[in-house]
Design a protein around this motif. Structure first.
Motif, PDB file in Angstrom:
ATOM      1  N   THR A   1       0.903  -1.362   0.114  1.00 23.13           N
ATOM      2  CA  THR A   1       0.089  -0.441  -0.384  1.00 23.13           C
ATOM      3  C   THR A   1       1.095   1.291   0.076  1.00 23.13           C
ATOM      4  O   THR A   1       0.487   2.080  -1.009  1.00 23.13           O
TER       5      THR A   1
ATOM      6  N   GLU B   1       1.575   6.668  -7.063  1.00 16.99           N
ATOM      7  CA  GLU B   1       0.594   7.565  -7.340  1.00 16.99           C
ATOM      8  C   GLU B   1       1.009   9.377  -6.569  1.00 16.99           C
ATOM      9  O   GLU B   1       0.699  10.672  -7.856  1.00 16.99           O
TER      10      GLU B   1
ATOM     11  N   ASN C   1       0.830   4.017  -2.873  1.00 18.90           N
ATOM     12  CA  ASN C   1       1.137   5.140  -2.198  1.00 18.90           C
ATOM     13  C   ASN C   1       2.275   6.685  -3.285  1.00 18.90           C
ATOM     14  O   ASN C   1       1.765   7.383  -3.649  1.00 18.90           O
TER      15      ASN C   1
END
Length: 108
Positions: free
Chosen positions: A84, A91, A88
């Motif tokens: 995760t 992104e 992130n």
């Protein structure tokens, strides 16, 4: 397609069947249909597993490439929290790159 073909075959067999044999024929056809549906479910499960394994390999390839490129925070892992975090980070990198691209266009 397989299920549809089976359905048509069953319908034809029922039309040719003598009335006293119809319950036996229908029971046999029901078993055959259930076997086909089970086979379809099993094939779908195997296809799903194959897709998941391919996606896992893509993630590992991406992690390895980014680690080799020296991008901070990237290394091969299967830990969901670390994955995760890496998603992130990707992104954030994508958004920063997009903003930089927009800034260049504004000053052009």
């Amino acid at each position: 397609g397989l299920k549809q073909e089976l359905f048509h075959r069953h319908k034809e067999a029922q039309q040719c069947c003598r009335p006293h044999n119809l319950p036996l024929l229908r029971a046999a056809q029901q078993r055959e249909m259930e076997a086909v549906e089970q086979r379809i479910r099993e094939e779908q499960r195997m296809m799903d597993e194959k897709i998941v394994l391919e996606l896992d390999q893509k993630v590992i390839d991406q992690q390895s490439t980014l680690e080799k490129a020296g991008v901070s925070g990237f290394y091969i892992t299967t830990n969901p929290q670390e994955l995760t975090l890496q998603m992130n980070l990707l992104e954030l990198i994508r958004k920063l790159q997009q903003k930089e691209s927009e800034s260049r266009k504004a000053f052009s």
